[in-house]
Design a protein around this motif. Structure first.
Motif, PDB file in Angstrom:
ATOM      1  N   SER A 238       0.847  -1.195   0.000  1.00  0.00           N
ATOM      2  CA  SER A 238       0.000   0.000   0.000  1.00  0.00           C
ATOM      3  C   SER A 238       0.880   1.241   0.000  1.00  0.00           C
ATOM      4  O   SER A 238       1.878   1.306   0.721  1.00  0.00           O
TER       5      SER A 238
ATOM      6  N   VAL B 176       0.601   5.797  -0.396  1.00  0.00           N
ATOM      7  CA  VAL B 176      -0.281   6.959  -0.309  1.00  0.00           C
ATOM      8  C   VAL B 176      -0.009   7.878  -1.494  1.00  0.00           C
ATOM      9  O   VAL B 176       1.140   8.222  -1.778  1.00  0.00           O
TER      10      VAL B 176
ATOM     11  N   GLU C  48      -5.132   9.395  -0.937  1.00  0.00           N
ATOM     12  CA  GLU C  48      -5.765   8.107  -1.181  1.00  0.00           C
ATOM     13  C   GLU C  48      -4.696   7.024  -1.144  1.00  0.00           C
ATOM     14  O   GLU C  48      -3.541   7.272  -1.475  1.00  0.00           O
ATOM     15  N   GLU C  49      -5.093   5.867  -0.693  1.00  0.00           N
ATOM     16  CA  GLU C  49      -4.166   4.732  -0.621  1.00  0.00           C
ATOM     17  C   GLU C  49      -4.453   3.803  -1.792  1.00  0.00           C
ATOM     18  O   GLU C  49      -5.609   3.538  -2.113  1.00  0.00           O
TER      19      GLU C  49
ATOM     20  N   GLN D 232      -2.834   0.156  -3.973  1.00  0.00           N
ATOM     21  CA  GLN D 232      -1.947  -0.999  -3.946  1.00  0.00           C
ATOM     22  C   GLN D 232      -1.025  -0.950  -5.165  1.00  0.00           C
ATOM     23  O   GLN D 232      -1.473  -0.641  -6.268  1.00  0.00           O
TER      24      GLN D 232
ATOM     25  N   LYS E 194       7.205  -0.135  -5.082  1.00  0.00           N
ATOM     26  CA  LYS E 194       6.974   0.825  -3.998  1.00  0.00           C
ATOM     27  C   LYS E 194       8.277   1.546  -3.669  1.00  0.00           C
ATOM     28  O   LYS E 194       9.271   0.911  -3.333  1.00  0.00           O
TER      29      LYS E 194
ATOM     30  N   LEU F 242       4.966   6.710   1.892  1.00  0.00           N
ATOM     31  CA  LEU F 242       4.103   6.462   3.045  1.00  0.00           C
ATOM     32  C   LEU F 242       3.199   5.285   2.733  1.00  0.00           C
ATOM     33  O   LEU F 242       2.728   5.126   1.607  1.00  0.00           O
ATOM     34  N   GLU F 243       2.937   4.455   3.712  1.00  0.00           N
ATOM     35  CA  GLU F 243       2.110   3.270   3.532  1.00  0.00           C
ATOM     36  C   GLU F 243       0.689   3.461   4.035  1.00  0.00           C
ATOM     37  O   GLU F 243      -0.200   2.698   3.699  1.00  0.00           O
ATOM     38  N   ASN F 244       0.482   4.506   4.849  1.00  0.00           N
ATOM     39  CA  ASN F 244      -0.819   4.739   5.449  1.00  0.00           C
ATOM     40  C   ASN F 244      -1.073   6.243   5.464  1.00  0.00           C
ATOM     41  O   ASN F 244      -0.212   7.009   5.890  1.00  0.00           O
ATOM     42  N   SER F 245      -2.250   6.673   5.027  1.00  0.00           N
ATOM     43  CA  SER F 245      -2.538   8.108   4.959  1.00  0.00           C
ATOM     44  C   SER F 245      -2.513   8.778   6.325  1.00  0.00           C
ATOM     45  O   SER F 245      -2.239   9.967   6.434  1.00  0.00           O
ATOM     46  N   SER F 246      -2.744   8.018   7.396  1.00  0.00           N
ATOM     47  CA  SER F 246      -2.714   8.612   8.737  1.00  0.00           C
ATOM     48  C   SER F 246      -1.317   9.143   9.084  1.00  0.00           C
ATOM     49  O   SER F 246      -1.179   9.981   9.964  1.00  0.00           O
ATOM     50  N   MET F 247      -0.292   8.671   8.367  1.00  0.00           N
ATOM     51  CA  MET F 247       1.071   9.163   8.596  1.00  0.00           C
ATOM     52  C   MET F 247       1.245  10.592   8.101  1.00  0.00           C
ATOM     53  O   MET F 247       2.180  11.281   8.509  1.00  0.00           O
TER      54      MET F 247
END
Length: 93
Positions: free
Chosen positions: A2, A4, A22-23, A25, A31, A36-41
């Protein structure tokens, strides 16, 4: 894996919100290492520079927390910046 992506243009110095991201795959081999692997980061963080829609958001795109990214960040410690008005009469040559 995943990663971002920016779903819309994010200007320099903007606080990044969830609706800008948006995330998606991607194959693990494609990659980027610093992506970043998660939008919360990224949510709530400040962009160091403009991030164009469709680009992968990386660690390098984000200012460190509590770091200024505006004009004041470009003035070295111990130095001062001064502004003055310039018009057709008082132009600088």
């Amino acid at each position: 894996a995943s990663v971002v992506y920016a779903s819309k243009d994010i200007p320099e110095g903007a606080t990044i919100s969830a609706d800008c991201l948006e995330e998606k795959q991607v194959p693990a081999g494609q990659k980027p290492m610093n992506a970043l692997e998660n939008s919360s980061m990224a949510v709530g963080r400040i962009s160091k520079g403009p991030i164009t829609a469709g680009n992968i958001v990386t660690v390098n795109d984000l200012a460190m927390q509590n770091q200024s990214v505006g004009f004041e960040a470009k003035v070295k410690e111990g130095m001062r910046a001064v502004t003055f008005a310039v018009d057709n009469t008082t132009g600088v040559a």
